[in-house]
Design an enzyme around this catalytic site. Structure first.
Site, PDB file in Angstrom:
ATOM      1  N   THR A   6     -26.913 -10.645  -2.577  1.00  0.00           N
ATOM      2  CA  THR A   6     -26.001 -10.295  -1.488  1.00  0.00           C
ATOM      3  C   THR A   6     -25.959  -8.784  -1.335  1.00  0.00           C
ATOM      4  O   THR A   6     -26.132  -8.053  -2.319  1.00  0.00           O
ATOM      5  CB  THR A   6     -24.572 -10.836  -1.733  1.00  0.00           C
ATOM      6  OG1 THR A   6     -23.720 -10.409  -0.670  1.00  0.00           O
ATOM      7  CG2 THR A   6     -23.969 -10.362  -3.044  1.00  0.00           C
ATOM      8  N   ASN A   8     -23.254  -7.513  -0.150  1.00  0.00           N
ATOM      9  CA  ASN A   8     -21.808  -7.294  -0.119  1.00  0.00           C
ATOM     10  C   ASN A   8     -21.242  -7.234  -1.542  1.00  0.00           C
ATOM     11  O   ASN A   8     -21.117  -8.254  -2.217  1.00  0.00           O
ATOM     12  CB  ASN A   8     -21.205  -8.457   0.684  1.00  0.00           C
ATOM     13  CG  ASN A   8     -19.724  -8.307   0.924  1.00  0.00           C
ATOM     14  OD1 ASN A   8     -19.006  -7.769   0.088  1.00  0.00           O
ATOM     15  ND2 ASN A   8     -19.272  -8.801   2.060  1.00  0.00           N
ATOM     16  N   LYS A  11     -18.217  -9.457  -2.468  1.00  0.00           N
ATOM     17  CA  LYS A  11     -18.573 -10.856  -2.742  1.00  0.00           C
ATOM     18  C   LYS A  11     -19.029 -11.025  -4.178  1.00  0.00           C
ATOM     19  O   LYS A  11     -18.667 -11.986  -4.844  1.00  0.00           O
ATOM     20  CB  LYS A  11     -19.758 -11.276  -1.860  1.00  0.00           C
ATOM     21  CG  LYS A  11     -19.405 -11.789  -0.508  1.00  0.00           C
ATOM     22  CD  LYS A  11     -20.687 -12.387   0.047  1.00  0.00           C
ATOM     23  CE  LYS A  11     -20.566 -12.806   1.466  1.00  0.00           C
ATOM     24  NZ  LYS A  11     -21.823 -13.384   1.961  1.00  0.00           N
ATOM     25  N   ASP A  64     -23.108 -17.706   2.176  1.00  0.00           N
ATOM     26  CA  ASP A  64     -23.009 -17.344   3.575  1.00  0.00           C
ATOM     27  C   ASP A  64     -21.720 -17.918   4.114  1.00  0.00           C
ATOM     28  O   ASP A  64     -21.402 -19.064   3.825  1.00  0.00           O
ATOM     29  CB  ASP A  64     -24.166 -18.005   4.325  1.00  0.00           C
ATOM     30  CG  ASP A  64     -24.942 -16.986   5.085  1.00  0.00           C
ATOM     31  OD1 ASP A  64     -24.323 -16.067   5.640  1.00  0.00           O
ATOM     32  OD2 ASP A  64     -26.182 -17.117   5.121  1.00  0.00           O
ATOM     33  N   SER A  65     -20.987 -17.122   4.886  1.00  0.00           N
ATOM     34  CA  SER A  65     -19.736 -17.690   5.392  1.00  0.00           C
ATOM     35  C   SER A  65     -19.498 -17.317   6.839  1.00  0.00           C
ATOM     36  O   SER A  65     -20.190 -16.474   7.407  1.00  0.00           O
ATOM     37  CB  SER A  65     -18.573 -17.253   4.510  1.00  0.00           C
ATOM     38  OG  SER A  65     -18.722 -15.922   4.137  1.00  0.00           O
ATOM     39  N   LYS A 159      -5.412 -14.042  -1.730  1.00  0.00           N
ATOM     40  CA  LYS A 159      -6.444 -14.651  -0.877  1.00  0.00           C
ATOM     41  C   LYS A 159      -7.519 -15.305  -1.746  1.00  0.00           C
ATOM     42  O   LYS A 159      -7.991 -16.405  -1.436  1.00  0.00           O
ATOM     43  CB  LYS A 159      -7.083 -13.584   0.013  1.00  0.00           C
ATOM     44  CG  LYS A 159      -8.319 -14.101   0.723  1.00  0.00           C
ATOM     45  CD  LYS A 159      -9.246 -13.016   1.219  1.00  0.00           C
ATOM     46  CE  LYS A 159     -10.577 -13.610   1.616  1.00  0.00           C
ATOM     47  NZ  LYS A 159     -11.552 -12.616   2.022  1.00  0.00           N
TER      48      LYS A 159
HETATM   49  P1  ITT Z   1     -24.513 -11.106   2.745  1.00  0.00           P
HETATM   50  O1  ITT Z   1     -25.450  -9.972   2.368  1.00  0.00           O
HETATM   51  O2  ITT Z   1     -24.137 -11.886   1.522  1.00  0.00           O
HETATM   52  O3  ITT Z   1     -25.031 -11.974   3.874  1.00  0.00           O
HETATM   53  P2  ITT Z   1     -22.377 -10.414   4.648  1.00  0.00           P
HETATM   54  O4  ITT Z   1     -21.302  -9.372   4.510  1.00  0.00           O
HETATM   55  O5  ITT Z   1     -23.331 -10.316   5.780  1.00  0.00           O
HETATM   56  O6  ITT Z   1     -23.119 -10.437   3.233  1.00  0.00           O
HETATM   57  P3  ITT Z   1     -21.710 -13.179   5.562  1.00  0.00           P
HETATM   58  O7  ITT Z   1     -22.925 -13.185   6.405  1.00  0.00           O
HETATM   59  O8  ITT Z   1     -21.503 -14.310   4.631  1.00  0.00           O
HETATM   60  O9  ITT Z   1     -21.631 -11.810   4.681  1.00  0.00           O
HETATM   61  O10 ITT Z   1     -20.381 -13.086   6.398  1.00  0.00           O
HETATM   62  C1  ITT Z   1     -20.367 -13.173   7.771  1.00  0.00           C
HETATM   63  C2  ITT Z   1     -19.181 -12.496   8.375  1.00  0.00           C
HETATM   64  O11 ITT Z   1     -18.079 -13.434   8.308  1.00  0.00           O
HETATM   65  C3  ITT Z   1     -18.712 -11.244   7.649  1.00  0.00           C
HETATM   66  O12 ITT Z   1     -19.267 -10.091   8.204  1.00  0.00           O
HETATM   67  C4  ITT Z   1     -17.212 -11.275   7.920  1.00  0.00           C
HETATM   68  O13 ITT Z   1     -16.948 -10.615   9.134  1.00  0.00           O
HETATM   69  C5  ITT Z   1     -16.875 -12.764   8.068  1.00  0.00           C
HETATM   70  N1  ITT Z   1     -16.270 -13.289   6.831  1.00  0.00           N
HETATM   71  C6  ITT Z   1     -16.866 -14.040   5.886  1.00  0.00           C
HETATM   72  N2  ITT Z   1     -16.023 -14.309   4.880  1.00  0.00           N
HETATM   73  C7  ITT Z   1     -14.874 -13.694   5.182  1.00  0.00           C
HETATM   74  C8  ITT Z   1     -13.643 -13.557   4.529  1.00  0.00           C
HETATM   75  O14 ITT Z   1     -13.411 -14.072   3.325  1.00  0.00           O
HETATM   76  N3  ITT Z   1     -12.695 -12.851   5.132  1.00  0.00           N
HETATM   77  C9  ITT Z   1     -12.898 -12.283   6.321  1.00  0.00           C
HETATM   78  N4  ITT Z   1     -14.029 -12.342   7.000  1.00  0.00           N
HETATM   79  C10 ITT Z   1     -15.020 -13.048   6.448  1.00  0.00           C
END
Ligand code: ITT
Length: 180
Positions: A6, A8, A11, A64-65, A159
């Site tokens: 990741t 992030n 995360k 992924d979220s 959270k």
């Molecule tokens: P990766 O490198 O792991 O992909 P990322 O920051 O791009 O990291 P995601 O694609 O999983 O993470 O997340 C997609 C978006 O969804 C992310 O930019 C946030 O805006 C939103 N998101 C995901 N989880 C969240 C959470 O717990 N709280 C608030 N926003 C969230």
């Protein structure tokens, strides 16, 4: 030792804390990978794993979220990163002006590659889109996602007790302790 791919850091830190409860050690692999324009988080994750399996040679997982708003038929969903970067929380609140059904959910998909198969684990947390931006902890859509009257950004560490990501990771780690 299992790698978590990741970009992030937040995360990774959250996952590491949860993994410790299961006596599992995870390693951070800060590597960016392409995400296809699929129809679901699961589909996107499968393609990412296939790509990464050529770059990494041990067992690894990704997470992924996205935020899914029911009255917007699941938007922003798989487009969450892009939508957050472009219209952001203000933009979402604008789209929701005058909308009665404000129910929404966060969904996380953990995809694990054991070098032979891909295993996925899902976590969902339901809530609603707040009427205004509130709170300053967390990231992304946290200031507009309300859970039991408070936004995720008003809940601080609380959270992480109830998050979609926690649910998916706990399912994964508990499966891992039984299968590896
Ligand atoms: P990766 O490198 O792991 O992909 P990322 O920051 O791009 O990291 P995601 O694609 O999983 O993470 O997340 C997609 C978006 O969804 C992310 O930019 C946030 O805006 C939103 N998101 C995901 N989880 C969240 C959470 O717990 N709280 C608030 N926003 C969230």
């Amino acid at each position: 030792m299992i790698s978590f791919v990741t970009t992030n850091k937040g995360k990774f830190v959250e996952a590491k804390k949860i993994a410790e409860k299961f006596s599992i050690e995870i390693r951070w692999v800060n590597l960016e990978y392409p995400e296809i324009q699929g129809e679901s988080l699961e589909e996107v994750a499968y393609f990412s794993i296939k790509f990464l399996s050529k770059e990494i040679d041990d067992m690894f997982f990704i997470e992924d979220s996205g935020l899914f708003i029911n009255s917007l038929k699941g938007f922003p969903g798989i487009y969450s990163s892009y939508v957050f970067k472009t219209i952001g929380n203000e933009g979402i609140l604008k789209l929701m002006e005058g909308v009665k059904d404000r129910s929404a959910y966060f969904k996380a998909v953990v995809a694990f590659y054991d070098r032979s198969e891909i295993h996925t684990f899902i976590g969902i947390t339901e809530g609603r889109i707040a009427n205004e931006i509130r709170g300053d902890s967390g990231f992304g859509f946290d200031p507009i996602f309300e859970y039991n009257g408070r936004t995720f950004a008003e809940m601080g560490e609380g959270k992480n007790e109830v998050s979609h990501r926690r649910k998916a990771l706990e399912k994964f780690f508990s499966w891992l302790t039984k299968n590896f």
